[in-house]
Design a protein around this motif. Structure first.
Motif, PDB file in Angstrom:
ATOM      1  N   PRO A   1     -28.014  11.576  46.487  1.00  0.00           N
ATOM      2  CA  PRO A   1     -29.134  11.385  47.410  1.00  0.00           C
ATOM      3  C   PRO A   1     -29.307  12.590  48.339  1.00  0.00           C
ATOM      4  CG  PRO A   1     -27.410   9.727  47.748  1.00  0.00           C
ATOM      5  CD  PRO A   1     -26.949  10.605  46.652  1.00  0.00           C
ATOM      6  N   LEU A   2     -30.568  12.968  48.554  1.00  0.00           N
ATOM      7  CA  LEU A   2     -30.859  14.103  49.427  1.00  0.00           C
ATOM      8  C   LEU A   2     -31.588  13.605  50.669  1.00  0.00           C
ATOM      9  CD1 LEU A   2     -32.068  16.742  46.789  1.00  0.00           C
ATOM     10  CD2 LEU A   2     -29.821  16.575  47.887  1.00  0.00           C
ATOM     11  N   PRO A   3     -31.473  14.273  51.801  1.00  0.00           N
ATOM     12  CA  PRO A   3     -30.657  15.462  51.981  1.00  0.00           C
ATOM     13  C   PRO A   3     -29.175  15.123  52.136  1.00  0.00           C
ATOM     14  CG  PRO A   3     -31.701  14.861  54.055  1.00  0.00           C
ATOM     15  CD  PRO A   3     -32.213  13.904  53.014  1.00  0.00           C
ATOM     16  N   VAL A   4     -28.334  16.105  51.834  1.00  0.00           N
ATOM     17  CA  VAL A   4     -26.912  15.989  52.113  1.00  0.00           C
ATOM     18  C   VAL A   4     -26.742  16.415  53.574  1.00  0.00           C
ATOM     19  CG1 VAL A   4     -24.625  16.805  51.471  1.00  0.00           C
ATOM     20  CG2 VAL A   4     -26.410  16.649  49.733  1.00  0.00           C
ATOM     21  N   LYS A   5     -26.225  15.501  54.406  1.00  0.00           N
ATOM     22  CA  LYS A   5     -26.116  15.819  55.842  1.00  0.00           C
ATOM     23  C   LYS A   5     -24.635  15.860  56.239  1.00  0.00           C
ATOM     24  CE  LYS A   5     -29.071  13.015  58.067  1.00  0.00           C
ATOM     25  NZ  LYS A   5     -30.151  12.712  59.057  1.00  0.00           N
ATOM     26  N   LEU A   6     -24.180  17.041  56.632  1.00  0.00           N
ATOM     27  CA  LEU A   6     -22.756  17.236  56.905  1.00  0.00           C
ATOM     28  C   LEU A   6     -22.546  17.917  58.249  1.00  0.00           C
ATOM     29  CD1 LEU A   6     -21.934  18.642  53.356  1.00  0.00           C
ATOM     30  CD2 LEU A   6     -21.377  16.352  54.210  1.00  0.00           C
ATOM     31  N   TYR A   7     -21.396  17.628  58.888  1.00  0.00           N
ATOM     32  CA  TYR A   7     -21.043  18.370  60.111  1.00  0.00           C
ATOM     33  C   TYR A   7     -19.595  18.829  60.031  1.00  0.00           C
ATOM     34  CZ  TYR A   7     -18.287  14.597  62.305  1.00  0.00           C
ATOM     35  OH  TYR A   7     -17.335  13.666  62.602  1.00  0.00           O
ATOM     36  N   TYR A   8     -19.288  19.860  60.814  1.00  0.00           N
ATOM     37  CA  TYR A   8     -17.931  20.408  60.793  1.00  0.00           C
ATOM     38  C   TYR A   8     -17.520  20.883  62.179  1.00  0.00           C
ATOM     39  CZ  TYR A   8     -20.929  24.520  60.114  1.00  0.00           C
ATOM     40  OH  TYR A   8     -21.937  25.449  60.220  1.00  0.00           O
ATOM     41  N   VAL A   9     -16.226  20.963  62.372  1.00  0.00           N
ATOM     42  CA  VAL A   9     -15.630  21.470  63.602  1.00  0.00           C
ATOM     43  C   VAL A   9     -14.437  22.289  63.143  1.00  0.00           C
ATOM     44  CG1 VAL A   9     -14.507  20.876  65.772  1.00  0.00           C
ATOM     45  CG2 VAL A   9     -16.065  19.223  64.703  1.00  0.00           C
ATOM     46  N   GLY A  10     -14.313  23.501  63.589  1.00  0.00           N
ATOM     47  CA  GLY A  10     -13.121  24.234  63.165  1.00  0.00           C
ATOM     48  C   GLY A  10     -13.138  25.682  63.572  1.00  0.00           C
ATOM     49  N   PRO A  11     -12.041  26.388  63.234  1.00  0.00           N
ATOM     50  CA  PRO A  11     -11.930  27.790  63.622  1.00  0.00           C
ATOM     51  C   PRO A  11     -12.633  28.721  62.634  1.00  0.00           C
ATOM     52  CG  PRO A  11      -9.909  27.068  62.560  1.00  0.00           C
ATOM     53  CD  PRO A  11     -10.824  25.877  62.588  1.00  0.00           C
ATOM     54  N   PHE A  12     -13.188  29.785  63.167  1.00  0.00           N
ATOM     55  CA  PHE A  12     -13.844  30.827  62.379  1.00  0.00           C
ATOM     56  C   PHE A  12     -13.321  32.169  62.871  1.00  0.00           C
ATOM     57  CE2 PHE A  12     -16.264  27.049  61.978  1.00  0.00           C
ATOM     58  CZ  PHE A  12     -16.699  27.072  60.653  1.00  0.00           C
ATOM     59  N   PHE A  13     -13.470  33.190  62.018  1.00  0.00           N
ATOM     60  CA  PHE A  13     -12.763  34.453  62.285  1.00  0.00           C
ATOM     61  C   PHE A  13     -13.695  35.645  62.123  1.00  0.00           C
ATOM     62  CE2 PHE A  13     -10.236  31.133  60.428  1.00  0.00           C
ATOM     63  CZ  PHE A  13      -9.141  31.037  61.274  1.00  0.00           C
TER      64      PHE A  13
ATOM     65  N   PHE B   1     -12.505  31.836  66.906  1.00  0.00           N
ATOM     66  CA  PHE B   1     -13.299  31.006  67.822  1.00  0.00           C
ATOM     67  C   PHE B   1     -13.624  29.714  67.086  1.00  0.00           C
ATOM     68  CE2 PHE B   1     -17.268  31.827  65.562  1.00  0.00           C
ATOM     69  CZ  PHE B   1     -16.958  33.005  64.888  1.00  0.00           C
ATOM     70  N   PHE B   2     -14.175  28.761  67.816  1.00  0.00           N
ATOM     71  CA  PHE B   2     -14.427  27.446  67.213  1.00  0.00           C
ATOM     72  C   PHE B   2     -15.912  27.140  67.211  1.00  0.00           C
ATOM     73  CE2 PHE B   2     -10.039  27.527  68.136  1.00  0.00           C
ATOM     74  CZ  PHE B   2      -9.450  26.742  67.169  1.00  0.00           C
ATOM     75  N   GLN B   3     -16.337  26.580  66.107  1.00  0.00           N
ATOM     76  CA  GLN B   3     -17.735  26.167  66.006  1.00  0.00           C
ATOM     77  C   GLN B   3     -17.828  24.681  65.717  1.00  0.00           C
ATOM     78  OE1 GLN B   3     -19.787  28.329  62.916  1.00  0.00           O
ATOM     79  NE2 GLN B   3     -20.183  30.097  64.226  1.00  0.00           N
ATOM     80  N   LEU B   4     -18.919  24.100  66.233  1.00  0.00           N
ATOM     81  CA  LEU B   4     -19.350  22.749  65.883  1.00  0.00           C
ATOM     82  C   LEU B   4     -20.664  22.944  65.163  1.00  0.00           C
ATOM     83  CD1 LEU B   4     -19.182  21.187  69.422  1.00  0.00           C
ATOM     84  CD2 LEU B   4     -18.122  20.149  67.433  1.00  0.00           C
ATOM     85  N   GLY B   5     -20.786  22.467  63.934  1.00  0.00           N
ATOM     86  CA  GLY B   5     -22.036  22.751  63.240  1.00  0.00           C
ATOM     87  C   GLY B   5     -22.489  21.613  62.365  1.00  0.00           C
ATOM     88  N   ILE B   6     -23.784  21.624  62.051  1.00  0.00           N
ATOM     89  CA  ILE B   6     -24.296  20.658  61.075  1.00  0.00           C
ATOM     90  C   ILE B   6     -25.150  21.394  60.039  1.00  0.00           C
ATOM     91  CG2 ILE B   6     -24.361  18.863  62.824  1.00  0.00           C
ATOM     92  CD1 ILE B   6     -27.328  18.849  62.781  1.00  0.00           C
ATOM     93  N   GLU B   7     -25.197  20.850  58.843  1.00  0.00           N
ATOM     94  CA  GLU B   7     -26.047  21.398  57.780  1.00  0.00           C
ATOM     95  C   GLU B   7     -26.752  20.221  57.119  1.00  0.00           C
ATOM     96  OE1 GLU B   7     -26.017  24.590  57.840  1.00  0.00           O
ATOM     97  OE2 GLU B   7     -24.022  25.128  58.583  1.00  0.00           O
ATOM     98  N   ALA B   8     -28.073  20.352  56.938  1.00  0.00           N
ATOM     99  CA  ALA B   8     -28.868  19.333  56.222  1.00  0.00           C
ATOM    100  C   ALA B   8     -29.446  20.033  55.002  1.00  0.00           C
ATOM    101  CB  ALA B   8     -29.980  18.801  57.117  1.00  0.00           C
TER     102      ALA B   8
END
Ligand code: HAM
Length: 435
Positions: free
Chosen positions: A101-113, A126-133
């Protein structure tokens, strides 16, 4: 005594009490995302280097200059993730989520470099909070994604400005034509640019808008802007996004010179900036990336998302009153050896009944234990001596009022939860609670 070891340059240890706000923020944001139908995703901290080279673009600063890239023992080139969108798209394609099923809706929290020069608000980890649809190009998903990030930042009281633009799509009828106009315009004025920037004219002309050089910044004020050159479909899409945002009361500023630092963006692009951060003023940003799937070898699959910098949100939010009400908090004080053994049992029993309970393991005397009780922030002390042991009770001391009374051991858990409940009702919640 210190050992001489230090955390690597540009990284931070997240220690209490700061870590409390950090944890609260990531949990709070997770709740906001979940309430809009986004589910948690966690991708590896490193990917094949090509995921970023092809996804984010070899011409971007992030890929060209800032990646931590290394070969593993099998000679494969791997990179610590500098951002989350290309990895999430890689995971969606790998696991064929786009066929569900679309859209695929996801979120993440974690370290990035990113290997950047560290300064206030700019780190190497550093840390990001993000979502992708992923899977829809409907303007309403653009408006949804922007509204979620805007609402979250406003609830956190960081008072950002929201800058909004559309940067069209990669086609000769749209961004292609604009870039030709821009390059010609820049070539005629190369002598008015900072010399350090002239390479951008051929390397990545949109990046001239990102220059930090005063001379170039001044010149770009008069440069042709992309919104005057969008194709009909992108113009219409952008108008629809703006009208939806107007309808739901999201306040934005049109920023026709906003170009984002990653090459996958198409159409909607936005950024949140704060006056409280100094030169690293971006709290977060995002946009549409309708060509990303194809650049990773996938099918045509539109998408939009954002990422917010956790470290920067915490820097920008000066008045944080984010503590959770939490469970009742008690410190058990033992007088004498028999009581010490008993207090360990008491504390364990209380913890099993969802009470936050602490006790002394440093062999402190009565005075020392009472001091620790205060330092721990406990609301109550449960004092246990020979008398209390004999009577099967504790002396419950209210550490705020100083009042104390005997409470039977079998009633203690009920009494604590009751008093805590009454108190929680009387205390006004911090920002964001109960929304
Ligand atoms: P970005 O603008 O590169 O976008 O990063 C998003 C946010 O991460 C920045 O606005 C900033 O708050 C934080 N950030 C970036 N670099 C650093 C650093 N060196 N130190 C501290 N904070 C930093 C992206 O990463 C895209 N993947 C966002 C996105 C998601 N677009 C679509 N979906």
């Amino acid at each position: 005594m210190t050992t001489g070891f230090r955390a690597p340059k540009g990284t931070n240890d997240i220690l209490p009490p700061y870590s409390r706000d950090w944890l609260w923020l990531t949990r709070y944001a997770s709740g906001v995302f979940q309430r809009s139908g986004y589910e948690y995703v966690d991708t590896p901290m490193f990917e094949q280097t090509e995921v970023f080279e092809r996804g984010v673009g070899a011409g971007s600063e992030v890929v060209g200059k800032q990646m931590y890239t290394f070969d593993d023992m099998g000679g494969r080139s791997l990179t610590l993730r500098p951002e989350g969108t290309a990895p999430v798209m890689r995971a969606v394609l790998e696991h064929a989520l786009d066929r569900g099923p679309l859209p695929v809706k996801l979120y993440y929290v974690g370290p990035f470099f990113r290997q950047e020069r560290p300064q206030k608000g700019r780190f190497r980890q550093f840390f990001q909070l993000g979502i992708e649809a992923i899977g829809s190009d409907d303007p309403s998903i653009d408006a949804e994604v922007i509204e979620i990030s805007w609402r979250l930042l406003n609830e956190l009281d960081v008072k950002p400005r929201l800058l909004l633009n559309s940067i069209g799509h990669q086609d000769p009828t749209c961004r292609g034509a604009y870039l030709a106009t821009l390059v010609a315009w820049l070539e005629d004025r190369a002598d008015q640019m900072a010399p350090a920037d002239t390479y951008r004219i051929t390397a990545n002309p949109l990046r001239t808008f990102d220059s930090k050089e005063e001379k170039t910044i001044a010149l770009m004020e008069t440069a042709p802007v992309i919104t005057d050159h969008l194709c009909a479909a992108c113009t219409e899409h952008f108008a629809a996004v703006r009208s939806l945002l107007d309808e739901i009361g999201v306040v934005y500023e049109l920023a026709p010179r906003l170009v984002r630092g990653l090459d996958y963006y198409t159409r909607t692009a936005f950024e949140f900036v704060s006056g409280r951060l100094g030169s690293q003023d971006a709290l977060g940003g995002g946009g549409r990336y309708d060509g990303l799937s194809e650049s990773l070898g996938g099918p045509a699959l539109p998408g939009i998302g954002f990422a917010l910098g956790v470290d920067r949100i915490l820097l920008a939010s000066t008045d944080r009153d984010w503590t959770e009400p939490g469970p009742p908090h008690i410190y058990a004080v033992a007088l004498g050896d028999a009581a010490r053994r008993d207090v360990f049992n008491l504390v364990t029993e209380l913890r099993r009944a969802v009470v936050r309970a602490e006790f002394d393991v440093m062999n402190r005397g009565m005075k020392g234990q009472m001091k620790e009780a205060d330092r721990s922030g406990a609301r109550w002390a449960a004092i246990v001596g020979d008398d209390e042991l004999a009577k099967g009770e504790v002396t419950l001391k209210d550490l705020k009022s100083g009042e104390q009374e005997g409470v039977g051991r079998s009633n203690l858990i009920r009494v604590l939860h009751e008093r805590h409940g009454n108190e929680a009702e009387a205390v006004s919640p911090g920002p964001g609670h109960g929304r």
